[in-house]
Design an enzyme around this catalytic site. Structure first.
Site, PDB file in Angstrom:
ATOM      1  N   HIS A   1      -8.062  -4.308  -1.495  1.00  0.00           N
ATOM      2  CA  HIS A   1      -6.808  -3.641  -1.145  1.00  0.00           C
ATOM      3  C   HIS A   1      -6.170  -4.239   0.106  1.00  0.00           C
ATOM      4  O   HIS A   1      -4.955  -4.137   0.288  1.00  0.00           O
ATOM      5  CB  HIS A   1      -7.063  -2.149  -0.940  1.00  0.00           C
ATOM      6  CG  HIS A   1      -5.820  -1.332  -0.822  1.00  0.00           C
ATOM      7  ND1 HIS A   1      -4.968  -1.104  -1.886  1.00  0.00           N
ATOM      8  CD2 HIS A   1      -5.258  -0.690   0.248  1.00  0.00           C
ATOM      9  CE1 HIS A   1      -3.956  -0.354  -1.493  1.00  0.00           C
ATOM     10  NE2 HIS A   1      -4.099  -0.093  -0.201  1.00  0.00           N
TER      11      HIS A   1
ATOM     12  N   SER B   1       0.837  -1.195   0.000  1.00  0.00           N
ATOM     13  CA  SER B   1       0.000   0.000   0.000  1.00  0.00           C
ATOM     14  C   SER B   1       0.886   1.264   0.000  1.00  0.00           C
ATOM     15  O   SER B   1       1.715   1.431  -0.894  1.00  0.00           O
ATOM     16  CB  SER B   1      -0.957  -0.047   1.200  1.00  0.00           C
ATOM     17  OG  SER B   1      -1.906   0.984   1.157  1.00  0.00           O
TER      18      SER B   1
ATOM     19  N   ASP C   1      -9.191  -4.600  -6.442  1.00  0.00           N
ATOM     20  CA  ASP C   1      -8.695  -3.523  -5.583  1.00  0.00           C
ATOM     21  C   ASP C   1      -9.255  -2.207  -6.117  1.00  0.00           C
ATOM     22  O   ASP C   1      -8.921  -1.779  -7.221  1.00  0.00           O
ATOM     23  CB  ASP C   1      -7.164  -3.520  -5.604  1.00  0.00           C
ATOM     24  CG  ASP C   1      -6.545  -2.530  -4.624  1.00  0.00           C
ATOM     25  OD1 ASP C   1      -7.223  -1.568  -4.226  1.00  0.00           O
ATOM     26  OD2 ASP C   1      -5.366  -2.718  -4.270  1.00  0.00           O
TER      27      ASP C   1
END
EC number: 2.3.1.46
Length: 369
Positions: free
Chosen positions: A344, A172, A314
């Site tokens: 995600h 991320s 995602d």
């Protein structure tokens, strides 16, 4: 180099892993503000299988991209066998320096399942380094660029006497920082693994975050900023996960409570908001959320082998963006695609699948599968 000042506990200063100096154009702008840093170091007994562990702080002067020269405090944790290859690990904006429980730091870490015996991130065979992101304590009220985070990591490596990382594993926001590090400090990195992070913020995701920050601002106007932060986190949970997961977990009829409708997911969202508020300063959230949207690099500038991991579904980092990133990386880039209902957040849930990718990506000469 920054000198380590140990505490009163049993100590051993971190070993210098490579005596060579590694010049870097970006790093030439970074100077330490103080020659001293505090460290809490643990060396296990000779008959113990526990790896050495150190947790410390240092102060640097950093020319920030959007905020000028700043004096900043870095907080780090380093765990693993001395002389083992060093891997830097970074997560989302809520992540911190403590990856997983160890003999000396037994509290639960943020990426517990991926660190341990037999894993790619095994402290018996890797030295694992992590830090608290700039701005994570809420004290830095200024725009923070992922380039600033990358330069801070380079300064930390200097302080610890680490000339080069064997790997950088970023999830991320950590993937964005890893891409910046690979772009700005390529001579100091062998391999990058970037999970659910691209070369730019997708406009759809940036719009989500802008609305989340507005929720915080509305809370601040009402002298209830923590309520605004909780609501922002609840919005975020919808973007982290997928409709498929919510359909499976929360497909129950709504309830009427005191004349109001309450849907099945609200307890989950309320808990997520409350937990986040309890551990996150409002200013830290705002500035690190902005940092995601400030992020932009040229993939062609990434000069190290890079494994990009995408997750179908995602909603924050679409597969198409990661395909574009890998195309821009050219022969240095490779793409792995996961199918997961966790969107995600798959990097926190698909432990075995992520570990298999890391095992291959971080394999050193002489290691076998």
């Amino acid at each position: 180099m920054v000198r380590i000042v140990p505490s009163a506990r049993r100590t051993r200063a971190p070993a210098k892993l490579d005596g060579r100096s590694t010049p870097d154009i970006a790093m030439s702008l970074v100077t330490t503000a103080s020659p001293l840093t505090t460290a809490d170091t643990y060396t296990p007994a000779a008959d113990s299988d526990a790896p050495p562990a150190v947790r410390g702080e240092l102060v640097i002067n950093l020319p920030m991209r959007h905020a000028g020269q700043r004096e900043l405090r870095l907080r780090y944790e380093l765990v693993g066998a001395e002389q083992a290859p060093v891997v830097f690990v970074a997560g989302g904006i809520s992540a911190h320096r403590h990856l997983a429980a160890s003999a000396v730091f037994p509290e639960k870490g943020w990426v517990e399942g991926l660190v341990g015996a037999g894993r790619a991130l095994d402290p018996a065979s890797r030295r694992l380094l992590a830090f608290d992101f700039l701005g994570a304590d809420g004290s830095l009220d200024a725009p923070i660029d992922t380039a600033d985070q990358a330069d801070a990591i380079a300064a930390l490596l200097d302080a610890l006497g680490i000339a080069r990382l064997h790997g950088f594993v970023g999830y991320s926001y950590g993937a964005l920082v890893g891409l910046q590090f690979a772009s700005r400090h390529a001579a100091r990195l062998h391999t990058l693994v970037a999970v659910s992070g691209a070369h730019r913020a997708h406009p759809y995701a940036a719009a989500w975050r802008a609305l989340q920050r507005r929720a915080v601002a509305l809370g601040q106007l009402q002298c209830a900023e923590h309520h605004g932060l909780a609501l922002a986190r609840q919005f975020a949970m919808l973007s982290y996960r997928t409709p498929e997961e919510f359909s499976e977990r929360f497909d129950a009829p709504p309830e009427l409570i005191n004349g109001r409708v309450r849907v099945a997911a609200e307890d989950y969202l309320d808990a997520a908001g409350a937990q986040y508020v309890a551990r996150t300063p409002v200013n830290a959230y705002l500035r690190l959320s902005e940092s995601i949207d400030l992020h932009r690099i040229d993939p062609a500038a990434v000069a190290v082998p890079t494994v990009v991991v995408a997750v179908e579904g995602d909603r924050l980092v679409p597969l198409a963006d990661l395909v574009s990133l890998v195309e821009g990386l050219g022969p240095r880039g490779s793409l792995r695609v996961l199918r997961s209902p966790f969107g995600h957040d798959a990097f926190l849930k698909e432990i075995d699948r992520i570990d298999a990718i890391l095992t291959t990506a971080l394999r050193t000469t002489g290691e076998t599968a």
